[in-house]
Design a protein around this motif. Structure first.
Motif, PDB file in Angstrom:
ATOM      1  N   LYS A 260       0.892  -0.973   0.122  1.00  0.00           N
ATOM      2  CA  LYS A 260      -0.123  -0.022   0.031  1.00  0.00           C
ATOM      3  C   LYS A 260       0.948   1.331  -0.196  1.00  0.00           C
ATOM      4  CE  LYS A 260      -4.351  -1.734   1.707  1.00  0.00           C
ATOM      5  NZ  LYS A 260      -5.130  -2.178   2.925  1.00  0.00           N
ATOM      6  N   VAL A 261       0.339   2.351  -0.509  1.00  0.00           N
ATOM      7  CA  VAL A 261       0.982   3.600  -0.659  1.00  0.00           C
ATOM      8  C   VAL A 261       0.201   4.627  -0.222  1.00  0.00           C
ATOM      9  CG1 VAL A 261       1.687   5.113  -2.497  1.00  0.00           C
ATOM     10  CG2 VAL A 261       2.552   2.840  -2.905  1.00  0.00           C
ATOM     11  N   LYS A 262       0.521   5.572   0.449  1.00  0.00           N
ATOM     12  CA  LYS A 262      -0.250   6.643   0.852  1.00  0.00           C
ATOM     13  C   LYS A 262       0.395   8.036   0.117  1.00  0.00           C
ATOM     14  CE  LYS A 262      -2.022   9.371   4.692  1.00  0.00           C
ATOM     15  NZ  LYS A 262      -2.189   9.487   5.911  1.00  0.00           N
ATOM     16  N   ALA A 263      -0.477   8.844  -0.754  1.00  0.00           N
ATOM     17  CA  ALA A 263      -0.181   9.868  -1.524  1.00  0.00           C
ATOM     18  C   ALA A 263      -0.495  11.193  -0.802  1.00  0.00           C
ATOM     19  CB  ALA A 263      -0.876   9.884  -2.772  1.00  0.00           C
ATOM     20  N   PHE A 264       0.182  12.290  -1.449  1.00  0.00           N
ATOM     21  CA  PHE A 264       0.057  13.445  -1.073  1.00  0.00           C
ATOM     22  C   PHE A 264      -0.358  14.449  -2.296  1.00  0.00           C
ATOM     23  CE2 PHE A 264       4.534  13.382  -0.605  1.00  0.00           C
ATOM     24  CZ  PHE A 264       4.922  14.762  -1.302  1.00  0.00           C
ATOM     25  N   VAL A 265      -0.827  15.489  -2.241  1.00  0.00           N
ATOM     26  CA  VAL A 265      -0.782  16.522  -3.375  1.00  0.00           C
ATOM     27  C   VAL A 265      -0.739  17.741  -2.796  1.00  0.00           C
ATOM     28  CG1 VAL A 265      -2.269  17.491  -5.057  1.00  0.00           C
ATOM     29  CG2 VAL A 265      -2.620  15.257  -4.479  1.00  0.00           C
TER      30      VAL A 265
ATOM     31  N   THR B 149      12.196  10.332 -14.379  1.00  0.00           N
ATOM     32  CA  THR B 149      10.790  10.888 -14.581  1.00  0.00           C
ATOM     33  C   THR B 149       9.741   9.564 -14.293  1.00  0.00           C
ATOM     34  OG1 THR B 149      11.210  10.052 -17.010  1.00  0.00           O
ATOM     35  CG2 THR B 149      11.427  12.209 -16.515  1.00  0.00           C
ATOM     36  N   LEU B 150       8.473   9.760 -14.224  1.00  0.00           N
ATOM     37  CA  LEU B 150       7.550   8.921 -13.870  1.00  0.00           C
ATOM     38  C   LEU B 150       6.307   9.060 -14.769  1.00  0.00           C
ATOM     39  CD1 LEU B 150       7.188   6.757 -11.772  1.00  0.00           C
ATOM     40  CD2 LEU B 150       5.404   8.472 -10.579  1.00  0.00           C
ATOM     41  N   ASP B 151       6.075   8.136 -15.761  1.00  0.00           N
ATOM     42  CA  ASP B 151       5.063   8.621 -16.731  1.00  0.00           C
ATOM     43  C   ASP B 151       3.745   7.872 -16.241  1.00  0.00           C
ATOM     44  OD1 ASP B 151       6.604   6.212 -16.997  1.00  0.00           O
ATOM     45  OD2 ASP B 151       6.161   5.900 -19.169  1.00  0.00           O
ATOM     46  N   VAL B 152       3.283   8.534 -15.222  1.00  0.00           N
ATOM     47  CA  VAL B 152       1.840   8.118 -14.804  1.00  0.00           C
ATOM     48  C   VAL B 152       0.857   9.272 -15.207  1.00  0.00           C
ATOM     49  CG1 VAL B 152       0.624   7.392 -12.738  1.00  0.00           C
ATOM     50  CG2 VAL B 152       2.851   6.669 -13.086  1.00  0.00           C
ATOM     51  N   ASP B 153      -0.151   9.032 -15.611  1.00  0.00           N
ATOM     52  CA  ASP B 153      -1.027  10.422 -16.163  1.00  0.00           C
ATOM     53  C   ASP B 153      -1.940  10.778 -14.668  1.00  0.00           C
ATOM     54  OD1 ASP B 153      -2.230  12.006 -17.678  1.00  0.00           O
ATOM     55  OD2 ASP B 153      -4.124  10.641 -17.918  1.00  0.00           O
ATOM     56  N   LEU B 154      -1.118  11.745 -14.137  1.00  0.00           N
ATOM     57  CA  LEU B 154      -1.893  12.219 -12.882  1.00  0.00           C
ATOM     58  C   LEU B 154      -2.700  13.639 -13.188  1.00  0.00           C
ATOM     59  CD1 LEU B 154       1.120  11.569 -10.231  1.00  0.00           C
ATOM     60  CD2 LEU B 154      -1.070  10.622 -10.432  1.00  0.00           C
TER      61      LEU B 154
ATOM     62  N   LYS C   9     -10.119  17.064  -3.234  1.00  0.00           N
ATOM     63  CA  LYS C   9      -8.868  16.810  -2.591  1.00  0.00           C
ATOM     64  C   LYS C   9      -8.732  15.101  -2.266  1.00  0.00           C
ATOM     65  CE  LYS C   9      -4.721  17.789  -0.102  1.00  0.00           C
ATOM     66  NZ  LYS C   9      -4.152  18.968   1.093  1.00  0.00           N
ATOM     67  N   LYS C  10      -9.745  14.873  -1.584  1.00  0.00           N
ATOM     68  CA  LYS C  10      -9.662  13.505  -1.223  1.00  0.00           C
ATOM     69  C   LYS C  10      -9.933  12.500  -2.162  1.00  0.00           C
ATOM     70  CE  LYS C  10     -11.405  12.370   3.577  1.00  0.00           C
ATOM     71  NZ  LYS C  10     -12.391  12.292   4.374  1.00  0.00           N
ATOM     72  N   ALA C  11     -10.936  12.935  -3.217  1.00  0.00           N
ATOM     73  CA  ALA C  11     -11.284  12.149  -4.437  1.00  0.00           C
ATOM     74  C   ALA C  11      -9.548  12.011  -5.363  1.00  0.00           C
ATOM     75  CB  ALA C  11     -12.069  12.587  -5.403  1.00  0.00           C
ATOM     76  N   ALA C  12      -8.944  13.075  -5.351  1.00  0.00           N
ATOM     77  CA  ALA C  12      -7.838  13.146  -6.070  1.00  0.00           C
ATOM     78  C   ALA C  12      -6.569  12.219  -5.381  1.00  0.00           C
ATOM     79  CB  ALA C  12      -7.358  14.673  -6.167  1.00  0.00           C
TER      80      ALA C  12
ATOM     81  N   LYS D  40      -3.484   7.369  -5.330  1.00  0.00           N
ATOM     82  CA  LYS D  40      -2.909   6.516  -4.604  1.00  0.00           C
ATOM     83  C   LYS D  40      -3.215   5.212  -5.529  1.00  0.00           C
ATOM     84  CE  LYS D  40      -4.800   3.627  -0.877  1.00  0.00           C
ATOM     85  NZ  LYS D  40      -3.835   3.438   0.111  1.00  0.00           N
ATOM     86  N   LYS D  41      -4.346   4.971  -6.024  1.00  0.00           N
ATOM     87  CA  LYS D  41      -4.819   3.990  -6.945  1.00  0.00           C
ATOM     88  C   LYS D  41      -3.500   3.914  -8.214  1.00  0.00           C
ATOM     89  CE  LYS D  41      -8.551   3.747  -9.346  1.00  0.00           C
ATOM     90  NZ  LYS D  41      -9.928   3.547  -9.534  1.00  0.00           N
ATOM     91  N   LEU D  42      -3.407   4.900  -8.602  1.00  0.00           N
ATOM     92  CA  LEU D  42      -2.286   5.013  -9.819  1.00  0.00           C
ATOM     93  C   LEU D  42      -0.998   4.620  -9.604  1.00  0.00           C
ATOM     94  CD1 LEU D  42      -3.698   8.089 -11.971  1.00  0.00           C
ATOM     95  CD2 LEU D  42      -3.396   5.649 -12.585  1.00  0.00           C
TER      96      LEU D  42
END
Length: 159
Positions: free
Chosen positions: A91-96, A110-115, A130-133, A138-140
């Motif tokens: 599992k990963v926890k993300a932040f924006v 570089t990280l080629d993930v479409d965020l 923000k929660k949805a993002a 996190k899923k990506l």
């Protein structure tokens, strides 16, 4: 030495002052570039630039970037672990966050993930957006981790 200043000697032999280049600096803080945050709550965490603002905006009149990064890194997983334990450790926890360029250290990766579609500048203003993002990013990021690509991005910095 002429009057206390140095002059470059050109190829034709004449002394002349150094040329002043009017070229602009190369922009290397672009989208999908992996950076390390240097200050604040997420110092030492790796992140990806989603959108960069070289000239600033009305609210922030300095160069800054919208970044999406990893708050909690995935832990070590081995084949002999049960599948449930492997999933839990992956599992990963993300932040924006919007971050000043002075607080970012660029890396060669570089990280080629479409965020871009999930993480937008207006998602920071609204808590539900923000929660949805965060959920989507996190899923990506977890998906990318499971593919086994970009291993360095998903390892914790040892310092």
């Amino acid at each position: 030495l002429v009057c206390g200043t140095f002059f470059f000697v050109s190829s034709h032999g004449g002394a002349r002052p150094p040329e002043i280049h009017s070229e602009t600096m190369v922009k290397f803080l672009k989208a999908n570039k992996v950076v390390v945050l240097l200050q604040g709550r997420y110092a030492g965490r790796k992140a990806v630039i989603v959108k960069n603002y070289d000239d600033g905006t009305n609210g922030r009149q300095y160069g800054h970037a919208l970044v999406c990064g990893i708050n909690n890194y995935p832990r070590k997983v081995t084949k002999k672990m049960p599948i449930k334990k492997q999933e839990k450790r992956s599992k990963v926890k993300a932040f924006v966050k919007l971050v000043n360029y002075n607080h970012l250290m660029p890396t060669r990766y570089t990280l080629d993930v479409d965020l871009k579609s999930e993480v937008t500048p207006d998602c920071l203003e609204n808590a539900t957006k923000k929660k949805a993002a965060l959920k989507e990013s996190k899923k990506l990021l977890e998906e990318r981790f499971k593919t086994g690509k970009n291993r360095w991005f998903f390892t914790k910095l040892r310092f």
